[in-house]
Design a protein around this motif. Structure first.
Motif, PDB file in Angstrom:
ATOM      1  N   ALA A  49       0.695  -1.278   0.027  1.00  0.00           N
ATOM      2  CA  ALA A  49      -0.133  -0.026   0.057  1.00  0.00           C
ATOM      3  C   ALA A  49       1.027   1.172   0.088  1.00  0.00           C
ATOM      4  N   ALA A  50       0.481   2.333  -1.051  1.00  0.00           N
ATOM      5  CA  ALA A  50       1.227   3.512  -0.998  1.00  0.00           C
ATOM      6  C   ALA A  50       0.873   4.445  -0.078  1.00  0.00           C
ATOM      7  N   GLU A  51      -0.273   4.240   0.437  1.00  0.00           N
ATOM      8  CA  GLU A  51      -0.909   4.988   1.640  1.00  0.00           C
ATOM      9  C   GLU A  51      -1.907   4.222   1.939  1.00  0.00           C
ATOM     10  N   ASN A  52      -2.683   4.900   3.010  1.00  0.00           N
ATOM     11  CA  ASN A  52      -3.864   4.143   3.753  1.00  0.00           C
ATOM     12  C   ASN A  52      -4.801   3.726   2.596  1.00  0.00           C
ATOM     13  N   VAL A  53      -5.333   2.867   2.423  1.00  0.00           N
ATOM     14  CA  VAL A  53      -6.185   2.402   1.158  1.00  0.00           C
ATOM     15  C   VAL A  53      -7.400   1.537   1.643  1.00  0.00           C
ATOM     16  N   ALA A  54      -8.736   1.819   1.091  1.00  0.00           N
ATOM     17  CA  ALA A  54      -9.881   0.910   1.466  1.00  0.00           C
ATOM     18  C   ALA A  54      -9.852  -0.235   0.652  1.00  0.00           C
ATOM     19  N   ILE A  55     -10.269  -1.321   1.315  1.00  0.00           N
ATOM     20  CA  ILE A  55     -10.519  -2.656   0.522  1.00  0.00           C
ATOM     21  C   ILE A  55     -12.112  -2.808   0.773  1.00  0.00           C
ATOM     22  N   ARG A  56     -12.553  -3.183  -0.539  1.00  0.00           N
ATOM     23  CA  ARG A  56     -13.951  -3.308  -0.594  1.00  0.00           C
ATOM     24  C   ARG A  56     -14.666  -4.264  -1.089  1.00  0.00           C
ATOM     25  N   THR A  57     -15.963  -4.738  -1.067  1.00  0.00           N
ATOM     26  CA  THR A  57     -16.370  -5.849  -1.449  1.00  0.00           C
ATOM     27  C   THR A  57     -16.600  -6.000  -2.926  1.00  0.00           C
ATOM     28  N   SER A  58     -16.513  -5.134  -3.722  1.00  0.00           N
ATOM     29  CA  SER A  58     -16.656  -5.099  -4.981  1.00  0.00           C
ATOM     30  C   SER A  58     -15.822  -3.904  -5.902  1.00  0.00           C
ATOM     31  N   ALA A  59     -15.504  -3.937  -7.057  1.00  0.00           N
ATOM     32  CA  ALA A  59     -14.674  -3.014  -7.658  1.00  0.00           C
ATOM     33  C   ALA A  59     -15.417  -1.468  -7.833  1.00  0.00           C
ATOM     34  N   SER A  60     -15.691  -0.850  -6.778  1.00  0.00           N
ATOM     35  CA  SER A  60     -16.427   0.355  -6.716  1.00  0.00           C
ATOM     36  C   SER A  60     -16.032   1.107  -5.386  1.00  0.00           C
ATOM     37  N   PRO A  61     -16.039   2.384  -5.323  1.00  0.00           N
ATOM     38  CA  PRO A  61     -15.760   3.200  -4.379  1.00  0.00           C
ATOM     39  C   PRO A  61     -16.827   3.345  -3.417  1.00  0.00           C
ATOM     40  N   THR A  62     -17.900   2.997  -3.963  1.00  0.00           N
ATOM     41  CA  THR A  62     -19.328   2.960  -3.100  1.00  0.00           C
ATOM     42  C   THR A  62     -19.688   1.707  -2.437  1.00  0.00           C
ATOM     43  N   ALA A  63     -18.944   0.571  -2.868  1.00  0.00           N
ATOM     44  CA  ALA A  63     -19.015  -0.742  -2.282  1.00  0.00           C
ATOM     45  C   ALA A  63     -18.673  -0.561  -0.786  1.00  0.00           C
ATOM     46  N   ALA A  64     -19.107  -1.539  -0.093  1.00  0.00           N
ATOM     47  CA  ALA A  64     -19.040  -1.822   1.290  1.00  0.00           C
ATOM     48  C   ALA A  64     -17.722  -1.710   1.557  1.00  0.00           C
ATOM     49  N   LEU A  65     -17.321  -1.177   3.005  1.00  0.00           N
ATOM     50  CA  LEU A  65     -15.690  -1.495   3.269  1.00  0.00           C
ATOM     51  C   LEU A  65     -15.486  -2.402   4.091  1.00  0.00           C
ATOM     52  N   VAL A  66     -14.509  -3.363   3.595  1.00  0.00           N
ATOM     53  CA  VAL A  66     -14.144  -4.473   4.175  1.00  0.00           C
ATOM     54  C   VAL A  66     -13.247  -4.175   5.425  1.00  0.00           C
ATOM     55  N   THR A  67     -12.065  -3.568   4.933  1.00  0.00           N
ATOM     56  CA  THR A  67     -11.158  -3.019   5.845  1.00  0.00           C
ATOM     57  C   THR A  67     -10.319  -1.948   5.262  1.00  0.00           C
ATOM     58  N   THR A  68      -9.329  -1.567   5.847  1.00  0.00           N
ATOM     59  CA  THR A  68      -8.365  -0.209   5.493  1.00  0.00           C
ATOM     60  C   THR A  68      -6.898  -1.195   5.550  1.00  0.00           C
ATOM     61  N   ALA A  69      -6.193  -1.014   4.236  1.00  0.00           N
ATOM     62  CA  ALA A  69      -4.838  -1.689   4.288  1.00  0.00           C
ATOM     63  C   ALA A  69      -4.175  -0.308   4.856  1.00  0.00           C
ATOM     64  N   LEU A  70      -3.084  -0.327   5.562  1.00  0.00           N
ATOM     65  CA  LEU A  70      -2.220   0.709   6.126  1.00  0.00           C
ATOM     66  C   LEU A  70      -1.096   1.055   5.408  1.00  0.00           C
ATOM     67  N   LYS A  71      -0.701   2.149   5.021  1.00  0.00           N
ATOM     68  CA  LYS A  71       0.631   2.663   4.063  1.00  0.00           C
ATOM     69  C   LYS A  71       1.559   1.746   4.626  1.00  0.00           C
ATOM     70  N   GLY A  72       2.417   1.120   3.688  1.00  0.00           N
ATOM     71  CA  GLY A  72       3.528   0.145   3.941  1.00  0.00           C
ATOM     72  C   GLY A  72       3.110  -1.266   4.059  1.00  0.00           C
ATOM     73  N   GLN A  73       1.929  -1.613   4.266  1.00  0.00           N
ATOM     74  CA  GLN A  73       1.430  -3.057   4.519  1.00  0.00           C
ATOM     75  C   GLN A  73       1.672  -3.745   3.139  1.00  0.00           C
ATOM     76  N   THR A  74       2.012  -5.042   2.967  1.00  0.00           N
ATOM     77  CA  THR A  74       2.063  -5.862   1.899  1.00  0.00           C
ATOM     78  C   THR A  74       1.010  -6.853   2.165  1.00  0.00           C
ATOM     79  N   TRP A  75       0.224  -7.100   0.943  1.00  0.00           N
ATOM     80  CA  TRP A  75      -0.892  -7.758   1.020  1.00  0.00           C
ATOM     81  C   TRP A  75      -0.905  -8.967  -0.200  1.00  0.00           C
ATOM     82  N   ALA A  76      -1.187  -9.894  -0.353  1.00  0.00           N
ATOM     83  CA  ALA A  76      -1.180 -10.903  -1.506  1.00  0.00           C
ATOM     84  C   ALA A  76      -2.243 -10.384  -2.240  1.00  0.00           C
ATOM     85  N   CYS A  77      -1.983 -10.624  -3.782  1.00  0.00           N
ATOM     86  CA  CYS A  77      -2.981 -10.136  -4.747  1.00  0.00           C
ATOM     87  C   CYS A  77      -3.180 -11.183  -5.391  1.00  0.00           C
TER      88      CYS A  77
END
Length: 117
Positions: A49-77
């Motif tokens: 994550a380049a900055e704090n970023v929302a993880i959502r239930t679908s590919a839409s900024p209005t989809a329900a928020l699952v969680t927030t990835a914090l800047k610097g965290q590495t996630w599997a994709c």
């Protein structure tokens, strides 16, 4: 068609091609279908994550928020493919629509691809 008309058409088509290449992830499918494009942020199956970023239930900024990835965290994709979804303005990108799926041991969801490096 006259020589001048062919010349103008060629210039117009060339300009449109350059704009399409210069703005990847902005153009969507004409029929509204889902397309995929490559994303270097997820080439090795991980993204940071380049900055704090929302993880959502679908590919839409209005989809329900699952969680927030914090800047610097590495996630599997899921893959290096970007899904073209709803438009967003985030992480220095205006009118972006590239998304990809990220996950860790606790969460899974979709995130704006512009926010990952």
């Amino acid at each position: 068609m006259g020589k001048i008309m062919r010349s103008r058409l060629t210039v117009t088509l060339a300009a449109a091609a350059v704009v399409g290449l210069a703005l990847p992830g902005v153009a969507g499918a004409a029929d509204g279908s889902t397309q995929v494009r490559s994303n270097t942020a997820c080439n090795d199956g991980k993204a940071t994550a380049a900055e704090n970023v929302a993880i959502r239930t679908s590919a839409s900024p209005t989809a329900a928020l699952v969680t927030t990835a914090l800047k610097g965290q590495t996630w599997a994709c899921a893959s290096s493919d970007v899904i073209l979804g709803s438009r967003y303005t985030a992480c220095g990108t205006s009118n972006g629509n590239g998304w990809f799926r990220v996950y860790n041991a606790n969460y899974e969801g979709y995130t704006a691809s512009a926010c990952w490096g």
